[in-house]
Design a protein around this motif. Structure first.
Motif, mmCIF file in Angstrom:
data_model
loop_
_atom_site.group_PDB
_atom_site.id
_atom_site.type_symbol
_atom_site.label_atom_id
_atom_site.label_comp_id
_atom_site.label_asym_id
_atom_site.label_seq_id
_atom_site.Cartn_x
_atom_site.Cartn_y
_atom_site.Cartn_z
ATOM 1 N N ASP A 145 2.544 -3.591 -8.100
ATOM 2 C CA ASP A 145 2.757 -2.339 -7.377
ATOM 3 C C ASP A 145 3.808 -2.608 -6.302
ATOM 4 O OD1 ASP A 145 0.859 -1.214 -8.954
ATOM 5 O OD2 ASP A 145 -0.712 -1.122 -7.415
ATOM 6 N N VAL A 172 6.202 -1.190 -2.777
ATOM 7 C CA VAL A 172 6.640 -0.241 -1.751
ATOM 8 C C VAL A 172 8.140 -0.474 -1.613
ATOM 9 C CG1 VAL A 172 6.493 0.484 0.653
ATOM 10 C CG2 VAL A 172 4.429 -0.300 -0.552
ATOM 11 N N VAL A 227 5.087 8.995 -4.244
ATOM 12 C CA VAL A 227 4.510 7.958 -5.101
ATOM 13 C C VAL A 227 4.817 8.299 -6.553
ATOM 14 C CG1 VAL A 227 2.346 6.894 -5.882
ATOM 15 C CG2 VAL A 227 2.646 7.489 -3.470
ATOM 16 N N GLU A 259 12.083 0.942 -0.130
ATOM 17 C CA GLU A 259 12.727 1.741 0.900
ATOM 18 C C GLU A 259 14.079 2.168 0.347
ATOM 19 O OE1 GLU A 259 12.102 0.395 5.231
ATOM 20 O OE2 GLU A 259 14.140 -0.176 4.671
ATOM 21 N N ARG A 316 9.492 4.700 0.682
ATOM 22 C CA ARG A 316 9.575 4.938 2.115
ATOM 23 C C ARG A 316 10.972 5.414 2.453
ATOM 24 N NH1 ARG A 316 7.148 -0.312 5.086
ATOM 25 N NH2 ARG A 316 4.973 -0.047 4.545
ATOM 26 N N THR A 323 5.646 3.253 -4.245
ATOM 27 C CA THR A 323 5.672 4.169 -3.102
ATOM 28 C C THR A 323 7.051 4.094 -2.453
ATOM 29 O OG1 THR A 323 3.344 3.674 -2.738
ATOM 30 C CG2 THR A 323 4.498 4.802 -0.957
ATOM 31 N N GLU A 373 7.343 -4.271 -0.266
ATOM 32 C CA GLU A 373 6.125 -4.974 -0.708
ATOM 33 C C GLU A 373 6.150 -5.081 -2.212
ATOM 34 O OE1 GLU A 373 2.526 -3.051 0.607
ATOM 35 O OE2 GLU A 373 3.281 -2.935 2.670
#
Ligand code: FES
Length: 339
Positions: A84, A86, A13, A88, A8, A6, A51
């Motif tokens: 998985d 996250v 996604v 930025e 940010r 994902t 993450e």
């Protein structure tokens, strides 16, 4: 195993396959993350892992110092997802987000595509890649201080070599290319340049109008759209003087057969008895004949200035195309001599 990633702050996604870097997976799914060298040396692709965990691969200390790595930074051209993620990072949404570089390159291959059209393939230094949007061009920087603009005919995902199509109008650069240039010659260029590129936030059916070697950036746009599974209807109207000038004609025929791209070649200088059974006349005229209403379309046109001007005027005034939906790359007079 697929890893979900994902981005940010956009919330986009995408999914990475086994062995793929974060950057490779993002580009494959159509998300433009910034990059430069793609070999862990320049830092252009740096972002934060918010993450999850990654394998940093061959990230070089100069581009990703240990202290930054500890703070969660990663080079996405090297990082592979171990879970998985996250992340930025900045996403490229417009031309202004892409750095313009001056780079040396080597002529890899010259190939005559028609009597007066040469395909030039250029290789960049091993430590460099050129990030660009399909449809943009580069300026070849010549020794006498002048520059020659040439559209990139390869799509961004296929960037191992840069591909240019050059028509020989007898100018000094094209004469040099057709008579003296050889593999391994060194050139310098600046790029990417120009605001002619596929607007991917639009789902209007696209009409692509290519005159002569204006086929080059249109080829890049269509191959980009096919690679990324872009589903909007596309129709290519390709103008040439004679059937022999429709170089690489098997390509659009294949796009039509395999990917549903409508292909309409139009020749302007043929003569009765030349065996041509397709459309004749001016290429923009063929679009006018086929589309009584263009108010819901988007047009991408590349070719001689007269063709671009006439197409814009007639598409907008006679067929209701919004001015903002007409995107063009006209060969300026100084450039016309080489493209
Ligand atoms: S693109 Fe240069 S370090 Fe990743």
């Amino acid at each position: 195993m697929h890893r979900q990633i994902t981005i940010r702050p956009s919330g986009h996604v995408f999914h990475a396959n086994d062995g793929e870097t974060v950057l490779e997976a993002a580009l494959r799914e159509g998300f433009m993350l910034p990059y430069g060298c793609r070999n862990g040396a320049c830092g252009s692709c740096k972002g934060r892992v918010v993450e999850g965990s990654v394998d940093h691969g061959l990230s070089q200390e100069a581009a990703l110092p240990a202290a930054e790595r500890e703070r969660g930074m990663a080079l996405f051209c090297q990082a592979r997802a171990l879970s998985d993620l996250v992340i930025e990072c900045r996403e490229i949404g417009a031309v202004r987000d892409i750095p313009v570089k001056i780079l040396p390159c080597r002529v890899q291959e010259l190939e005559r595509l028609a009597a007066d059209v040469m395909r030039i393939r250029l290789r960049l230094p091993a430590s460099e890649r050129l990030q660009f949007l399909a449809g943009q061009y580069i300026d070849i920087l010549l020794r006498d201080g002048t520059r020659r603009s040439l559209s990139l005919a390869n799509p961004p995902h296929d960037d191992g070599l840069l591909e240019l199509h050059l028509r020989n109008y007898g100018g000094s650069f094209s004469t040099h290319v057709f008579t003296q240039m050889k593999a391994k010659d060194i050139l310098r260029f600046e790029g990417p340049l120009g605001s002619f590129y596929l607007r991917e936030d639009s789902d209007r059916p696209a009409i692509l109008v290519a005159g002569g070697t204006g086929f080059a950036p249109i080829k890049a746009i269509i191959e980009h759209a096919i690679h990324h599974g872009i589903r909007r209807p596309m129709a290519l109207y390709r103008g040439a003087r004679t059937a022999a000038d429709l170089y690489l004609d098997e390509l659009p025929q294949r796009w039509a057969r395999e990917h549903g791209v409508t292909y309409v070649p139009v020749i302007s200088d043929g003569s009765p008895g030349d065996g041509w059974t397709g459309r004749r006349g001016l290429v923009h005229q063929a679009v006018l004949e086929d589309f009584p209403d263009l108010s819901g379309h988007e047009v991408y046109a590349c070719g001689a200035p007269a063709m671009i001007e006439t197409a814009k005027r007639d598409f907008c005034s006679l067929r209701g195309l919004p001015q903002s939906a007409f995107h063009a790359d006209a060969f300026t007079p100084a450039v016309a001599a080489v493209r």
